[in-house]
Design a protein around this motif. Sequence first.
Motif, short mmCIF file in Angstrom:
data_model
loop_
_atom_site.label_atom_id
_atom_site.label_comp_id
_atom_site.label_asym_id
_atom_site.label_seq_id
_atom_site.Cartn_x
_atom_site.Cartn_y
_atom_site.Cartn_z
N GLN A 40 1.05 -1.26 -0.15
CA GLN A 40 0.34 -0.05 -0.09
C GLN A 40 0.56 1.20 0.44
OE1 GLN A 40 -3.55 0.01 -0.19
NE2 GLN A 40 -3.35 2.09 -0.12
N VAL A 41 0.74 1.67 -1.03
CA VAL A 41 1.24 3.51 -1.28
C VAL A 41 0.86 4.16 -0.35
CG1 VAL A 41 2.20 5.30 -2.74
CG2 VAL A 41 1.73 2.79 -3.17
N GLN A 42 2.39 4.74 0.36
CA GLN A 42 1.93 6.13 1.13
C GLN A 42 2.35 7.00 1.39
OE1 GLN A 42 1.40 5.20 5.63
NE2 GLN A 42 1.20 2.64 5.12
N LEU A 43 1.32 8.43 1.63
CA LEU A 43 2.00 9.14 1.94
C LEU A 43 2.03 9.75 3.07
CD1 LEU A 43 1.33 11.38 -2.06
CD2 LEU A 43 3.31 10.17 -1.25
N VAL A 44 2.70 10.39 3.60
CA VAL A 44 2.60 11.58 5.12
C VAL A 44 3.03 12.67 4.86
CG1 VAL A 44 2.96 11.18 7.95
CG2 VAL A 44 2.74 8.99 5.51
N GLU A 45 2.67 13.07 5.88
CA GLU A 45 2.98 14.82 5.28
C GLU A 45 3.26 15.51 7.30
OE1 GLU A 45 -0.99 14.83 2.75
OE2 GLU A 45 0.15 13.78 4.54
N SER A 46 4.69 15.84 7.25
CA SER A 46 4.65 16.52 8.65
C SER A 46 5.30 18.18 8.58
CB SER A 46 5.66 15.86 9.45
OG SER A 46 6.87 15.60 8.29
N GLY A 47 5.15 18.52 9.16
CA GLY A 47 6.04 19.89 9.73
C GLY A 47 4.84 20.97 9.77
N GLY A 48 4.06 20.78 9.98
CA GLY A 48 3.16 22.39 10.20
C GLY A 48 2.83 22.10 11.80
N GLY A 49 2.15 23.49 11.33
CA GLY A 49 1.96 23.98 13.08
C GLY A 49 1.16 25.55 13.08
N LEU A 50 1.63 25.90 14.47
CA LEU A 50 1.57 27.46 15.09
C LEU A 50 2.54 28.77 14.72
CD1 LEU A 50 -0.64 29.16 15.44
CD2 LEU A 50 -0.44 28.90 18.03
N VAL A 51 2.21 29.67 13.66
CA VAL A 51 3.06 30.30 13.83
C VAL A 51 2.62 31.61 13.57
CG1 VAL A 51 5.20 29.12 13.22
CG2 VAL A 51 3.34 30.01 11.61
N GLN A 52 3.78 33.43 13.90
CA GLN A 52 3.02 34.37 13.87
C GLN A 52 3.17 34.55 12.01
OE1 GLN A 52 5.02 36.35 16.77
NE2 GLN A 52 3.22 35.80 18.83
N PRO A 53 3.13 36.17 11.90
CA PRO A 53 2.72 36.05 10.54
C PRO A 53 4.57 36.46 10.41
CG PRO A 53 1.10 37.76 11.48
CD PRO A 53 1.66 36.59 12.62
N GLY A 54 5.36 36.30 9.59
CA GLY A 54 6.72 36.59 9.00
C GLY A 54 7.82 35.43 9.30
N GLU A 55 6.68 34.45 9.78
CA GLU A 55 7.78 32.92 10.55
C GLU A 55 7.53 32.44 8.98
OE1 GLU A 55 7.86 33.61 15.23
OE2 GLU A 55 6.48 32.35 14.07
N SER A 56 7.84 31.44 9.70
CA SER A 56 8.67 29.92 8.49
C SER A 56 8.13 29.19 9.11
CB SER A 56 10.12 30.32 8.09
OG SER A 56 10.46 31.56 7.40
N LEU A 57 7.80 27.85 8.25
CA LEU A 57 7.42 26.56 8.51
C LEU A 57 8.37 25.78 7.38
CD1 LEU A 57 3.98 26.11 9.76
CD2 LEU A 57 6.07 25.49 11.08
N ARG A 58 8.70 24.70 7.77
CA ARG A 58 9.75 23.16 6.32
C ARG A 58 8.37 22.25 6.88
NH1 ARG A 58 13.91 23.25 3.62
NH2 ARG A 58 14.73 21.30 3.38
N LEU A 59 7.72 22.08 5.92
CA LEU A 59 6.99 21.03 5.03
C LEU A 59 7.13 19.78 5.23
CD1 LEU A 59 3.25 22.20 3.80
CD2 LEU A 59 4.12 21.85 6.59
#
Length: 121
Positions: A1-20
């Motif tokens: 079974q093929v699976q795609l799993v995302e991670s890296g989301g969260g809560l940040v303030q405007p102007g900040e960064s995230l890496r998914l």
Amino acid sequence: QVQLVESGGGLVQPGESLRLSCAASGSIFVISRITWYRQAPGKQRELVASITNRDATTYADSVKGRFHISGDITKHTVWLQMNNLHSEDTTVYYCNGDLRVQEMGSIENYWGRGTQVTVSS
């Protein structure tokens, strides 16, 4: 079974960064394209960024200059670096893959279950 799993989301303030991240697993011969989508409640699904197995990339106008997609599709891993986040970027982000599970098979499409990104002051 093929699976795609995302991670890296969260809560940040405007102007900040995230890496998914999007990690594909299972019996996969080759991935042709990985695409990040987002869809806020009650709104149409939007293509955010995509990358092919030839490293061709595509970005939505709303994220150009702020987001960067990268990775090694051959190794089944893709990243979405999101810089200077805006409140309008708040939603669930989904990873989508076009791939072959067999060398002579047809292209199949798979979805991850999503990761929540919230940008709020």
